[in-house]
Design a protein around this motif. Structure first.
Motif, short mmCIF file in Angstrom:
data_model
loop_
_atom_site.label_atom_id
_atom_site.label_comp_id
_atom_site.label_asym_id
_atom_site.label_seq_id
_atom_site.Cartn_x
_atom_site.Cartn_y
_atom_site.Cartn_z
N GLN A 84 36.86 3.58 53.92
CA GLN A 84 35.90 4.66 54.14
C GLN A 84 35.88 5.07 55.61
OE1 GLN A 84 34.16 6.66 52.45
NE2 GLN A 84 33.48 5.80 50.49
N GLN A 85 35.97 4.08 56.49
CA GLN A 85 35.96 4.39 57.91
C GLN A 85 37.17 5.22 58.32
OE1 GLN A 85 36.72 1.17 60.73
NE2 GLN A 85 35.09 1.94 62.06
N GLN A 88 36.85 8.75 57.20
CA GLN A 88 35.92 9.47 58.07
C GLN A 88 36.58 9.85 59.38
OE1 GLN A 88 33.11 10.66 57.37
NE2 GLN A 88 32.07 11.07 59.30
N LYS A 91 38.67 13.00 59.76
CA LYS A 91 38.00 14.29 59.95
C LYS A 91 38.06 14.75 61.41
CE LYS A 91 34.80 14.03 56.04
NZ LYS A 91 33.39 14.05 55.61
N ARG A 101 40.76 18.78 54.15
CA ARG A 101 39.34 18.43 54.27
C ARG A 101 38.70 18.31 52.89
NH1 ARG A 101 35.67 18.36 58.39
NH2 ARG A 101 37.55 17.69 59.51
N ASN A 105 36.83 14.92 51.57
CA ASN A 105 35.46 14.88 51.07
C ASN A 105 35.39 14.30 49.67
OD1 ASN A 105 34.52 16.05 53.44
ND2 ASN A 105 34.65 18.14 52.64
N GLN A 108 36.00 10.48 49.80
CA GLN A 108 34.88 9.75 50.37
C GLN A 108 33.73 9.62 49.38
OE1 GLN A 108 34.48 11.82 54.37
NE2 GLN A 108 34.22 9.69 54.97
N GLU A 159 28.44 8.59 63.46
CA GLU A 159 29.05 8.76 62.14
C GLU A 159 30.51 8.34 62.13
OE1 GLU A 159 29.74 12.78 60.76
OE2 GLU A 159 29.40 13.57 62.78
N PHE A 160 31.15 8.31 63.32
CA PHE A 160 32.55 7.91 63.39
C PHE A 160 32.72 6.50 63.95
CE2 PHE A 160 32.62 12.58 63.76
CZ PHE A 160 33.42 12.87 62.66
#
Length: 594
Positions: A84-85, A88, A91, A101, A105, A108, A159-160
């Motif tokens: 998941q990381q 992310q 992006k 993108r 999405n 994720q 978030e990152f």
């Protein structure tokens, strides 16, 4: 009840108990297997993470392969935290809109499927900056940046997983210059403790664009480093107290002086402040109102710069293919139909040897590395055909010995690829170096001076079925001794001197016969300025007759009417006068004038 009945029930009870126990055992085994499978799936990512954590350069290629294996699991929920990381973090380096993108999405949210994984893998293969190697150096670079950022600029609340510095590092790499603004004048420290500059870093990427500069300011442990402005350096109370304005002026003078040395964006602000201070406030403006005005002007400049940066700075940048000496081949291509209906692709290219001369700094760098400069060069050209996943499927190589170095003559070369159908992806790669002879007198590269890659993606084959009118691409040429287009001398440059006539060659396929067993068609061409300036459009049309359904045409264009430099579109339109079908092709050219 007969004993036999009891015995039968006794047997049934044991059977039921065994079934329950077997079901429980099977369930436990299933859970254990799932746990072991999850652990097995996590093992490879942990290993590649360790490779980059330890900077085990010799295993970077292996680590990149493990990373792609991890992405392959993205359509099989539940997704691991590490996967998941990485989704992310992608992006940060992918366009904000588009299929990549959308796939990110979906994956994720654990709603994606194998097609979304394929989209990511194909995108990564497209980013490969060196198609002639087995490794994808862009993935290696991305992972190196990512794990450096996580270690040095990590921020759990982001978030990152990194602060703003880490985001920029992952996107653009390490800055060309990195400085911190400090109050170097001891007199500026004679204030209460709250009036000090927060920690900050100023990063500049001149190699990318003049607008690629970023000012990071430390906010707090909770918020880490954030992108900010000079105004964010100044405590709010310091900016609002009139009695502090003279000292604030000295702060601004010191800050803008240091920043103007690093980047010209701050030059006008520094000039304004230092002129005001040096003249002793002679313009009558009180220091407090002057500081208000200068900070207001700075906000306007910063907003303008941010908008310009968003337009001019790419989402991500790679340093893998950065060439010590710029190597920019000129490339044009054209498609033609073969008799059996397949497409032939002609890719013409040229290099100006005079542009290959390394500067003194580059020469000194290679000398220190042990390379011996020579007067001649070895130019290596590669043609790489790539499959639907943008992986190499075929490679061709040619080498050219430029015996006279930068004075060597070098006519355009053409790669010819036959039998194409559907969609084709092509990569072109060039390398040039000084040369030396080995013990067997073989010519070998000494030091790689220049490197370049160009990609031609999704080139569609021409329609060879014969049901519709078809046409080749426009081939721009020089003229031969008879003042006719010379197919052996293609124009590869994006520009042309309007005082010289220009040759155009093209082919027409599948014309229809009329009642006289002839083909009749009209060729119209138009030259139109597309850069917004006023210039007359040149256009004309000519009818032709032929005894064949396939014809080869050439036109000589007189461009002397163009008095000013312009970007023009040259369009050729063919109409089959028998069937009424039309087809056209266009190409762009920069017309220069003397």
């Amino acid at each position: 009840m007969p004993p036999t009945h009891y015995g039968h029930r006794h047997f049934e009870n044991w059977s039921y108990i065994l079934q329950v126990r077997c079901s429980i055992s099977f369930g436990i085994c299933t859970v254990l297997c799932a746990i072991f499978c999850v652990a097995a799936r996590a093992q490879a990512p942990s290993e590649f993470r360790q490779i980059f954590d330890n900077q085990d350069v010799l295993r970077y290629e292996e680590g990149a392969s493990m990373y792609l294996d991890l992405l392959q699991q993205a359509s099989e929920p539940p997704l691991s935290e590490e996967l998941q990381q990485h989704l992310q973090l992608l992006k940060l380096i992918t366009p904000a809109t588009g299929p990549v993108r959308s796939s990110l999405n979906a994956l994720q949210k654990e709603d994606g499927g194998p097609a979304d994984v394929t989209t990511l893998i194909r995108w990564w293969n497209q980013q490969d900056p060196m198609p002639t190697t087995f490794a994808n150096e862009r993935i290696i670079e991305h992972l190196s940046r990512t794990y450096y950022a996580l270690h040095h600029y990590g921020h759990a609340r982001s978030e990152f997983g990194v602060d703003d510095r880490g985001e920029i590092l992952i996107r653009l790499g390490w800055p060309d210059t990195q400085t911190e603004v400090k109050l170097k004048n001891a007199g500026l420290y004679l204030r209460p403790i709250e009036y000090t500059l927060p920690r900050n870093e100023f990063w500049v990427y001149r190699r990318i664009h003049q607008d690629a500069h970023y000012f990071f300011i430390y906010q707090s442990k909770r918020h880490g480093y954030k992108m900010g402005t000079v105004e964010d350096l100044i405590p709010n109370r310091f900016r609002t107290r009139q009695e502090d304005a003279p000292v604030l002026l000295r702060w601004l003078d010191e800050i803008y002086q240091q920043l103007s040395i690093e980047h010209e964006h701050y030059g006008p602000l520094f000039d304004t402040v230092t002129n005001y201070v040096s003249t002793g406030y002679s313009d009558g403006t009180r220091p407090f109102y002057f500081t208000k005005q200068i900070l207001r002007d700075a906000r306007i400049l910063d907003d303008f710069q941010q908008n310009s940066r968003n337009e001019n700075v790419p989402v991500s940048d790679t340093e893998v293919a950065r060439s010590p000496v710029p190597l920019i081949p000129e490339v044009r291509w054209a498609r033609f139909l073969e008799p059996e209906g397949t497409t032939r692709l002609d890719i013409s290219w040229a290099v100006d040897p005079k542009s290959l001369r390394p500067g003194r700094r580059v020469t000194r760098h290679f000398r220190r590395s042990g390379a011996q400069p020579t007067e001649d060069f070895l130019l290596t050209a590669y043609l790489i055909m790539r499959d639907d996943f943008f992986l190499p499927s075929n490679l061709r190589l040619r080498q050219y010995h430029l015996k006279e170095g930068v004075n060597s003559p070098f006519a355009p070369r053409t790669w010819v690829t036959r039998g194409l159908s559907g969609s084709t992806n092509v990569a072109l790669q060039w390398e040039y170096s000084w040369t030396h002879l080995d013990s067997l007198n073989n010519l070998l590269p000494s030091a790689k001076l220049g490197f370049s890659v160009q990609t031609l993606d999704s080139i569609h084959a021409l329609n060879g079925e014969g049901r519709i009118l078809e046409m080749s691409d426009i081939l721009l040429t020089e003229l031969d001794e008879e003042s006719l287009p010379n197919r052996s001398a293609p124009v590869t440059a994006p520009y042309w001197d309007s005082e010289n006539p220009l040759g155009i060659y093209f082919e027409i396929y599948f014309l229809r016969f009329n009642d006289q067993e002839q083909t009749s068609y009209t060729v119209a061409y138009e030259i139109q300025n597309i850069d917004g300036t006023r210039e007359p459009t040149i256009s004309t049309s000519t009818p032709y007759n032929s005894a064949s359904t396939t014809v080869k045409e050439h036109i000589v264009l007189d461009l002397s009417a163009w008095q000013q430099p312009h970007q023009v579109a040259i369009t050729v339109k063919v109409t089959d006068d028998t069937s009424g079908a039309t087809v056209e092709r266009s190409t762009l050219l920069q017309l220069n004038t003397r």
